[in-house]
Scaffold this motif. Structure first.
Motif, short mmCIF file in Angstrom:
data_model
loop_
_atom_site.label_atom_id
_atom_site.label_comp_id
_atom_site.label_asym_id
_atom_site.label_seq_id
_atom_site.Cartn_x
_atom_site.Cartn_y
_atom_site.Cartn_z
N ASP A 208 0.68 -1.30 -0.17
CA ASP A 208 0.06 0.22 -0.08
C ASP A 208 1.07 1.09 0.06
O ASP A 208 0.85 2.04 -0.95
CB ASP A 208 -1.01 -0.01 1.23
N VAL A 209 1.78 1.30 1.22
CA VAL A 209 2.64 2.71 1.12
C VAL A 209 3.79 2.72 0.38
O VAL A 209 4.24 4.00 0.18
CB VAL A 209 2.79 2.70 2.65
N GLU A 210 4.22 1.64 -0.04
CA GLU A 210 5.36 1.60 -1.01
C GLU A 210 5.33 0.91 -2.32
O GLU A 210 6.00 0.33 -3.02
CB GLU A 210 6.65 0.83 -0.35
N CYS A 211 3.89 1.29 -2.94
CA CYS A 211 3.61 0.70 -4.01
C CYS A 211 4.43 0.93 -5.26
O CYS A 211 4.90 0.15 -6.05
CB CYS A 211 2.09 0.87 -4.52
N ARG A 212 4.97 1.96 -5.29
CA ARG A 212 5.61 2.49 -6.55
C ARG A 212 7.11 1.81 -6.39
O ARG A 212 7.85 1.40 -7.34
CB ARG A 212 6.15 4.12 -6.56
N LYS A 213 7.76 1.72 -5.01
CA LYS A 213 9.06 0.91 -4.89
C LYS A 213 9.09 -0.35 -5.31
O LYS A 213 9.67 -1.01 -5.87
CB LYS A 213 9.46 1.23 -3.43
N ILE A 214 7.77 -1.20 -4.96
CA ILE A 214 7.57 -2.66 -5.14
C ILE A 214 7.63 -2.69 -6.70
O ILE A 214 8.02 -3.71 -7.00
CB ILE A 214 6.33 -3.17 -4.46
N SER B 243 9.65 -13.95 -5.17
CA SER B 243 10.24 -13.06 -4.29
C SER B 243 9.38 -12.50 -3.25
O SER B 243 8.12 -12.22 -3.55
CB SER B 243 11.17 -12.25 -4.53
N ASN B 244 9.62 -12.14 -1.92
CA ASN B 244 8.69 -11.52 -1.06
C ASN B 244 8.76 -10.09 -1.09
O ASN B 244 9.60 -9.49 -1.69
CB ASN B 244 9.47 -11.91 0.42
N VAL B 245 7.80 -9.46 -0.79
CA VAL B 245 7.49 -8.21 -0.97
C VAL B 245 8.56 -7.12 -0.43
O VAL B 245 9.11 -6.39 -0.86
CB VAL B 245 6.00 -7.58 -0.26
N GLU B 246 8.96 -7.37 0.95
CA GLU B 246 10.34 -6.47 1.49
C GLU B 246 11.40 -6.75 0.80
O GLU B 246 12.31 -5.83 0.56
CB GLU B 246 10.19 -6.87 2.89
#
Length: 443
Positions: free
Chosen positions: A54-60, A141-144
């Motif tokens: 949600d908060v880091e959607c662009r980064k993901i 791969s995991n989200v983080e």
């Protein structure tokens, strides 16, 4: 891509943030058709991945784009549960900017986040027994982990912090970004502490997590901390001795096959039959010439068999015991079959998470744990040299050395599988012992 992603990821010490900690630079040194971001977060009570999406959607999305280009993938997929509305809305708002990347919505079942399950859900390809996603052209791969890849590539940042959901019997359940090496006890205090005088902490989710000591440190793979009363049914389950369970099974197991009917790997067509393994307790035999104790290697220890059992028995614990015994005696997994199809009724046998939470006795703890950013005062951290699959990292520092946050303090040897370790605080190396580097903060 104008930089060597594998080298940057290795230098940054990135490992799988949601599992056993497999070094990510090794995983990226391959070619695949699919890159799947595992956002299922199927363990009850945990919130990290859905919040980051949600908060880091662009980064993901940018991180996924990097990995997709690195491995030459045709498809990039973010697989998450359809109930994660905030994350879906955030991702859908910008995903149209990314060619070849899409969202795959999962039902709310357990264990949707098992990598073999999620690969089948996305691709309809069955990973062979004892295999890995790459066997069917996929990388998971995991989200983080994806967020960490972005930070390594664009910001030159190593892994020094970890997102952790702290919940259960704490005053203020929340998700925190914690320095690696902070004690679990300090993390619990950051969530307001607990009113319990006699409690137990589970490191990870309630299904596959382990009981831990409050003095243990936060590591690169810590995902959640669940504080529970010592007499909670889940704690009694985790602490029950396997021999005690087998004695109970000898008199109580009805050999009904309920455990096998919900087993997620069995439903993929793998030859893992918990009910047949449980026959060992009564008959000293699996009573099937096509199955041997070696088939226990196919168990992923998701523990779902226990919650399907009407007698509260624990086939997964027997599997774990058998695997350890076989490995100790040098016997390896020889089960390598490639299933042709999944169970015909698999779609009807998925285990609902809400039902699981009820059976776990965790309804009262299934609450929001908002992601918060707050200043954390650290007096010292204890950073393990082994936070990953492979060999421990080799110390690069000595007692008395001054270090800054992000400095390399231990490295992986060139010919070894492992991961670099970095300081999570400014401070002084006060001790190096028992594969741990202790840093006193406040330099």
């Amino acid at each position: 891509m104008d930089k060597d992603l594998c080298s940057l990821v290795k230098d940054a010490g990135i490992v799988g943030a949601g599992g056993a900690g497999f070094p990510t630079h090794v995983k990226l040194n391959a070619k695949a058709e699919y890159v799947i971001v595992n956002g299922a977060e199927c363990e009850p009570l945990l919130r990290v991945d859905q919040q980051l999406m949600d908060v880091e959607c662009r980064k993901i999305l940018e991180g996924l784009k990097l990995v997709k280009e690195q491995v030459g993938a045709k498809y990039g997929v973010i697989a998450l549960k359809e109930k994660y509305k905030k994350a879906i809305n955030s991702l859908e708002g910008i995903i149209g900017e990314y060619e070849g990347i899409k969202i795959h919505k999962l039902q709310n079942f357990y264990p949707a986040g098992d990598e073999q399950i999620i690969v089948y859900e996305v691709t309809k390809r069955i990973i062979p027994e004892g295999g890995i996603p790459l066997n069917v052209g996929a990388i998971v791969s995991n989200v983080e982990t994806i967020a960490n890849i972005y930070d390594a590539y664009y910001n030159n940042l190593p892994v020094t912090e970890k997102y952790v959901t702290v919940t259960g019997e704490v005053r203020y359940p929340k998700t925190l970004r914690l320095p690696i090496g902070l004690s679990i006890g300090e993390a619990i205090e950051l969530a307001g502490g607990t009113d319990l005088t006699d409690f137990v902490v589970i490191n990870g989710g309630p299904m596959m997590g382990k009981i831990t000591d409050v003095k243990s440190p936060i590591t690169k793979t810590t995902k959640g901390l669940i504080v529970l009363p010592k007499d909670h049914s889940l704690i009694k389950s985790l602490t029950k001795d396997v021999n005690t369970m087998l004695k109970e099974a000898k008199s109580a197991c009805m050999h009904c096959s309920h455990c096998s009917e919900v087993c997620p790997r069995n439903l993929l067509g793998h030859r893992i039959y918990p009910d047949k393994m449980m026959r060992l307790s009564s008959y000293n035999s699996v009573c099937d010439d096509k199955i041997t104790p070696i088939n226990a290697f196919l168990c992923c220890e998701c523990r779902l068999c226990e919650y399907a059992c009407v007698m509260d028995l624990q086939p997964w614990k027997l599997h774990n015991s058998i695997k350890k015994m076989l490995s100790f005696n040098g016997i390896k997994n020889t089960c390598k079959n490639q299933p042709e199809k999944v169970h015909p009724f698999r779609s009807y046998k998925k285990y609902p998470v809400n039902k699981l939470i009820y059976k776990l006795g965790l309804n009262s703890y299934n609450v929001e744990a908002p992601l918060t950013k707050e200043e954390i005062n650290v007096t010292s951290v204890s950073i393990p040299l082994s936070q990953h699959i492979g060999a421990p990292a080799v110390p690069k520092v000595q007692i008395g050395d001054k270090v800054h946050k992000g400095d390399l303090i231990a490295y992986v040897e060139e010919d070894k599988l492992g991961s670099n370790i970095h300081s999570s605080v400014d401070g002084v190396i006060s001790d190096i012992r028992n594969n741990i580097i202790i840093i006193s903060g406040g330099m």
